[in-house]
Design a protein around this motif. Structure first.
Motif, mmCIF file in Angstrom:
data_model
loop_
_atom_site.group_PDB
_atom_site.id
_atom_site.type_symbol
_atom_site.label_atom_id
_atom_site.label_comp_id
_atom_site.label_asym_id
_atom_site.label_seq_id
_atom_site.Cartn_x
_atom_site.Cartn_y
_atom_site.Cartn_z
ATOM 1 N N THR A 83 0.804 -1.226 0.000
ATOM 2 C CA THR A 83 0.000 0.000 0.000
ATOM 3 C C THR A 83 0.833 1.271 0.000
ATOM 4 N N VAL A 84 2.113 1.157 0.338
ATOM 5 C CA VAL A 84 2.988 2.339 0.374
ATOM 6 C C VAL A 84 4.107 2.111 -0.635
ATOM 7 N N LYS A 85 3.978 2.728 -1.797
ATOM 8 C CA LYS A 85 4.925 2.500 -2.893
ATOM 9 C C LYS A 85 6.222 3.295 -2.714
ATOM 10 N N PRO A 187 -4.170 6.698 1.417
ATOM 11 C CA PRO A 187 -5.182 5.635 1.253
ATOM 12 C C PRO A 187 -5.449 4.800 2.496
ATOM 13 N N ASN A 188 -4.413 4.538 3.294
ATOM 14 C CA ASN A 188 -4.639 3.723 4.486
ATOM 15 C C ASN A 188 -5.438 4.487 5.542
ATOM 16 N N ALA A 401 2.162 8.327 9.199
ATOM 17 C CA ALA A 401 0.966 7.781 9.847
ATOM 18 C C ALA A 401 0.238 6.826 8.914
ATOM 19 N N ASN A 402 0.189 7.158 7.639
ATOM 20 C CA ASN A 402 -0.445 6.307 6.633
ATOM 21 C C ASN A 402 0.240 4.944 6.578
ATOM 22 N N PHE A 403 1.557 4.921 6.729
ATOM 23 C CA PHE A 403 2.311 3.657 6.736
ATOM 24 C C PHE A 403 1.881 2.786 7.914
ATOM 25 N N THR A 411 1.470 -5.889 2.785
ATOM 26 C CA THR A 411 2.841 -6.282 3.138
ATOM 27 C C THR A 411 3.345 -5.478 4.327
ATOM 28 N N GLU A 412 2.924 -4.224 4.421
ATOM 29 C CA GLU A 412 3.348 -3.380 5.540
ATOM 30 C C GLU A 412 2.784 -3.899 6.862
ATOM 31 N N ASN A 413 1.533 -4.321 6.858
ATOM 32 C CA ASN A 413 0.912 -4.835 8.079
ATOM 33 C C ASN A 413 1.576 -6.131 8.522
#
Length: 550
Positions: A83-85, A187-188, A401-403, A411-413
């Motif tokens: 989600t975070v490119k 987006p998150n 914060a979005n990350f 994948t980040e989670n």
């Protein structure tokens, strides 16, 4: 790791700031009760909340709902979404201070997961982790020294003198960056429902970055093993509940029906059984406080009857939350009030003590002819504030914060929850991640208290819990009643609602314990109205009349 239930933390109330939600269900505003005054007349909040855009990730086994029932996964999804490119920090640094309820993790230079998170962020994460026992002292020291980090958790408004004034002077108003469609740049954060963002609004401005919960704290838990051992079916009515409690109480065996704790926490279960309103009831534009209703009076009488019947663990009205949990885990009581986030922890801990233990969510049953409910009292754990920053820095910190708000299925989670594969976790034959001993130590880093995604139900070790929790939340959220004043502002409630509410609660506790007659509570309600309750009512009614639907 078990997240602390909301019952032991301050509840963040939309539009006004922070409210303490006591175990009685009586929210007591404290934002300015220690010397400050709220600005402006009573009115409805007019801020445009962030637009909700759902995360398009792996399909769950059990679908979530628009009402707030979280999606459920019986196995960990295989096709994760990134989600975070682009790293949010271009070699820069972000300072964060947050609470922790677990053992402190290894320092960054010895923590593989922490180093991996920094690599994903593209810069340095200067994280100050404060044990909960030291949080109040550390927080106030930082405030007094005027040394706020970039991002700081706000979990207790009583540590701030005049919250609205503090936010205005020291913190970034996030409204210009998150209001309406502007949140789509993150987006998150856009994946967080509006009902949760509403609880991050203070004086018509978005100040908080939310740590979401499951809308309702539920009504507690019961151990089905003890019910089955006594040959008792789940009660259909409050009258059946009383009879079941008497049968479950076996003092000679060291067992009682209900584990109580300070503040008579079990009374929350009783109130919801009797359909007591959530804070206030809107009766055609006229507001009635929960404890002014016939339902509350009936619930109070029922609670007195339960105590007189001897079905509560002796002395448990004086124990704290930890002792309450331990007593329920050990089977000293068959029922306990605790917040819904404690569910998975009870399943794990109680199965270790006895594989036959079977903790289930308590779904309130009404008295004959009545109607039970639940409350929307578990919207947030807390929220994070951003210190004053210019536009460029504010956007950079929002990207950070979005990350941390990356949802389950990303994948980040996976990184934030389980760390680095092969070091912090391995996978079983079905692809479910399992923490290694190194991972169990490293992953106590409290990422989840910076920002967090909406709740998701997943537990590979106990997949039946996922199915039950989803079913239980579907029932509980389907019974939810909202507080009609939740998005309204009352200066008097801000200033003195806490004090006059606590005085009433003290009398109520004396009544439940048998130290005072029920008539004493009637007198206390009249005093509450005279001491400011009627003025609060009038301010809310004025705001209610002028509120326009969002």
């Amino acid at each position: 790791m078990t997240t602390p239930s909301l019952s032991r933390r301050n509840f963040l109330r939309s539009a006004v700031g922070v409210a303490v939600m006591s175990a009685t269900g009586v929210p007591t505003l404290v934002a300015c009760s220690n010397g400050g005054t709220a600005a402006g007349p009573a009115r409805a909040s007019t801020v445009t909340l962030p637009t909700y855009v759902a995360f398009e990730g792996p399909k769950p086994d059990l679908a979530g709902t628009a009402d707030g029932v979280p999606p459920g996964y019986l196995t960990y999804p295989k096709d994760l979404v990134t989600t975070v490119k682009t790293p949010p920090l271009a070699g820069g640094k972000v300072s964060v201070m947050t609470d922790i309820f677990d053992p402190l993790p290894p320092a960054k230079d010895k923590n593989t997961a922490w180093q991996a998170v920094e690599k994903q962020l593209g810069g340095t994460l200067d994280l100050t982790i404060v044990p909960d026992s030291d949080w109040a002292t550390k927080f106030q020291t930082v405030l007094a020294a005027n040394e706020l980090p970039d991002l700081v958790l706000l979990s207790d408004s009583t540590l701030v003198n005049n919250l609205p004034a503090f936010l205005s002077a020291k913190c970034t108003d996030l409204t210009p960056y998150l209001s309406g469609d502007k949140v789509k740049d993150y987006p998150n954060l856009a994946n967080i429902p509006q009902v949760i963002w509403q609880a991050c609004v203070v004086q018509d401005k978005i100040y908080g970055l939310p740590i979401p919960r499951s809308i309702t704290g539920g009504a507690g838990f019961y151990n089905k093993r003890l019910f089955d051992a006594a040959g008792i079916e789940y009660p259909a009515t409050a009258e059946d509940f009383l009879a079941a409690c008497k049968e479950l109480t076996k003092p000679q065996q060291g067992q009682w029906a209900i584990v109580n704790s300070k503040g008579n926490t079990f009374f929350t279960m009783v109130q919801q059984m009797f359909g007591v309103p959530n804070g206030w009831k809107d009766d055609g534009g006229k507001l009635v406080r929960s404890f002014e209703t016939p339902e509350y009076k009936a619930a109070l009488e029922f609670a007195v009857e339960l105590v007189k019947a001897g079905v509560t663990v002796p002395g448990s009205d004086g124990i704290d939350g930890t002792a309450r949990k331990n007593a329920f885990r050990a089977g000293k009581g068959a029922l306990v009030y605790d917040g819904f986030p404690a569910y998975s922890g009870y399943v794990k801990d109680m199965s270790r003590l006895d594989p036959k233990n079977d903790p289930r969510a308590f779904v309130p049953m009404a008295p004959k002819g009545g109607k039970a409910n639940t409350w929307s009292d578990n919207i947030l754990f807390a929220y994070t504030l951003m210190k004053k920053a210019d536009e460029k820095r504010a956007k950079e910190l929002l990207a950070v914060a979005n990350f941390f708000a990356a949802p389950f299925g990303s994948t980040e989670n996976l990184l934030l929850t389980y760390g680095v594969e092969g070091v912090d976790f391995t996978r079983d034959a079905k692809g479910n991640p399992t923490l290694t001993s190194k991972g169990e130590a490293e992953m106590t880093v409290p990422w989840k208290y910076i920002t967090a995604p909406p709740q998701t139900l997943y537990n590979a070790q106990f997949p039946t819990y996922v199915e039950r929790a989803h079913e239980d939340l579907t029932k509980l959220i389907g019974m939810v009643v909202k507080d009609p004043t939740a998005s309204l502002i009352s200066p008097t409630n801000d200033k003195s609602g806490g004090d006059i509410g606590q005085a009433l609660t003290d009398v109520r506790n004396d009544v439940i314990a048998g130290r005072k007659p029920i008539s004493a509570f009637d007198t206390a309600v009249k005093k509450w109205a005279k001491d400011g309750g009627d003025k609060i009512r009038g301010e809310f009614e004025s705001a209610l009349g002028g509120a326009s639907p969002r």
